[in-house]
Design a protein around this motif. Structure first.
Motif, PDB file in Angstrom:
ATOM      1  N   LYS A  93     -15.225 -47.235 -19.659  1.00 35.15           N
ATOM      2  CA  LYS A  93     -16.485 -46.499 -19.597  1.00 35.15           C
ATOM      3  C   LYS A  93     -16.328 -45.028 -19.951  1.00 35.15           C
ATOM      4  O   LYS A  93     -17.319 -44.318 -20.087  1.00 35.15           O
ATOM      5  CB  LYS A  93     -17.102 -46.646 -18.214  1.00 35.15           C
TER       6      LYS A  93
ATOM      7  N   GLU B  98     -21.701 -36.794 -31.107  1.00 33.41           N
ATOM      8  CA  GLU B  98     -20.936 -37.198 -32.275  1.00 33.41           C
ATOM      9  C   GLU B  98     -20.381 -38.607 -32.088  1.00 33.41           C
ATOM     10  O   GLU B  98     -20.489 -39.207 -31.026  1.00 33.41           O
ATOM     11  CB  GLU B  98     -19.790 -36.217 -32.507  1.00 33.41           C
ATOM     12  N   ALA B  99     -19.745 -39.105 -33.116  1.00 33.83           N
ATOM     13  CA  ALA B  99     -19.111 -40.424 -33.046  1.00 33.83           C
ATOM     14  C   ALA B  99     -17.713 -40.297 -32.446  1.00 33.83           C
ATOM     15  O   ALA B  99     -17.093 -39.234 -32.520  1.00 33.83           O
ATOM     16  CB  ALA B  99     -19.014 -41.018 -34.442  1.00 33.83           C
ATOM     17  N   PRO B 100     -17.203 -41.362 -31.856  1.00 32.04           N
ATOM     18  CA  PRO B 100     -15.822 -41.344 -31.365  1.00 32.04           C
ATOM     19  C   PRO B 100     -14.843 -41.121 -32.510  1.00 32.04           C
ATOM     20  O   PRO B 100     -15.060 -41.570 -33.630  1.00 32.04           O
ATOM     21  CB  PRO B 100     -15.642 -42.739 -30.761  1.00 32.04           C
TER      22      PRO B 100
ATOM     23  N   TYR C  38      -9.552 -42.751 -27.893  1.00 34.75           N
ATOM     24  CA  TYR C  38     -10.543 -42.093 -28.739  1.00 34.75           C
ATOM     25  C   TYR C  38     -11.184 -40.961 -27.945  1.00 34.75           C
ATOM     26  O   TYR C  38     -11.299 -41.031 -26.720  1.00 34.75           O
ATOM     27  CB  TYR C  38     -11.636 -43.075 -29.191  1.00 34.75           C
TER      28      TYR C  38
ATOM     29  N   GLN D  62     -14.780 -38.597 -27.903  1.00 38.04           N
ATOM     30  CA  GLN D  62     -16.140 -38.456 -28.423  1.00 38.04           C
ATOM     31  C   GLN D  62     -16.735 -37.149 -27.912  1.00 38.04           C
ATOM     32  O   GLN D  62     -16.887 -36.970 -26.704  1.00 38.04           O
ATOM     33  CB  GLN D  62     -17.014 -39.637 -27.982  1.00 38.04           C
TER      34      GLN D  62
ATOM     35  N   PHE E 173     -10.617 -41.254 -33.455  1.00 39.28           N
ATOM     36  CA  PHE E 173      -9.311 -41.815 -33.078  1.00 39.28           C
ATOM     37  C   PHE E 173      -8.325 -40.734 -32.667  1.00 39.28           C
ATOM     38  O   PHE E 173      -8.224 -39.677 -33.302  1.00 39.28           O
ATOM     39  CB  PHE E 173      -8.777 -42.596 -34.279  1.00 39.28           C
TER      40      PHE E 173
ATOM     41  N   PHE F  43     -12.133 -42.209 -24.299  1.00 43.99           N
ATOM     42  CA  PHE F  43     -12.205 -43.655 -24.080  1.00 43.99           C
ATOM     43  C   PHE F  43     -10.841 -44.290 -24.342  1.00 43.99           C
ATOM     44  O   PHE F  43     -10.196 -43.974 -25.356  1.00 43.99           O
ATOM     45  CB  PHE F  43     -13.203 -44.311 -25.031  1.00 43.99           C
TER      46      PHE F  43
END
Lengths: 116, 111
Positions: free
Chosen positions: B103, B40-42, B34, B36, B44, B87
């Motif tokens: 992390k 913002e949001a992660p 992912y 990010q 895919f 991530f």
């Protein structure tokens, strides 16, 4: 826009209080995941619900609980809040429970919780 | 059980290549990537399954070495839009019902 909604966007509260975070998954998605994101820990998995049933738990504190309702929206309840609970809380939804090649997770915009 | 990502951060100039690694101490069934962006949001990127093929789209690809319990994400000819935190997430068995994320690796692309 992922199609996942989370409310509220921001929440400021005091230590010892209780709050409820709400998540509505994408239309048709049966799985909801909750994550906590703090600066140094990345995305910490909290809990996963599939069609109303709890499927997996991560390192979720006993002060935290969640549920998924018949209309598939989910709520994360955080009680006896501590300063260290301040974080960004994401929910994500997906079609499949897990383990499938199409198990893409769609993340909501998050709720930023600040505990003072 | 949390996968380990390396490097923690990397700064590149536009057009350069980057490799982000993800390793686990446990045998893996799948690896998820992912991205990010700040604030913002992660989002895919891709999933790699045990026994599956290397995946990729555009100039971002990934490999999964099951024997070494490692995955690598390759960003070729990086663009400014590639900046963000990457991530990796892992599942250790089929229907594990949870993805455990590392992390993150912060990637900053300079013009």
């Amino acid at each position: 826009d992922s199609g996942v909604t989370q409310t509220p966007k921001h929440l400021i509260t005091a230590t010892g209080q209780r709050v409820t975070l709400r998540c509505s998954p994408r239309s048709g998605d049966l799985s909801v995941y909750w994550y906590q994101q703090s600066l140094d820990q990345g995305l910490q998995f909290l809990i996963h619900y599939y069609n109303g049933e709890e499927r997996a738990k991560g390192n979720i504190l006993e002060r935290f609980s969640a549920q998924q309702f018949p209309d598939l929206h989910s709520e994360l309840n955080l009680s006896s809040l501590e300063l260290g609970d301040s974080a960004l809380y994401f929910c994500a939804s997906s079609e499949a429970p897990s383990g499938a090649s199409y198990n893409e997770q769609f993340f909501g915009p998050g709720t930023r919780l600040t505990v003072l | 059980q949390q996968p380990v990502q390396s490097p923690q951060a990397v700064i590149l100039r536009e057009g350069e290549d980057a490799v982000i690694n993800c390793s686990s101490s446990k045998a893996l069934y799948s690896v998820h990537w992912y991205r990010q962006k700040h604030g913002e949001a992660p989002v895919f990127l891709m999933i790699l399954l045990k026994g599956g093929e290397q995946k990729g789209h555009d100039k971002i690809s990934a490999s999964f070495n099951e024997k070494k319990q490692q995955s690598s994400l390759y960003l070729t000819a990086s663009q400014l839009s590639y900046s963000g935190t990457y991530f990796c997430g892992t599942e250790i068995k089929f229907r594990d019902d949870k993805i455990i994320f590392g992390k993150g690796t912060r990637l900053h692309i300079l013009p």
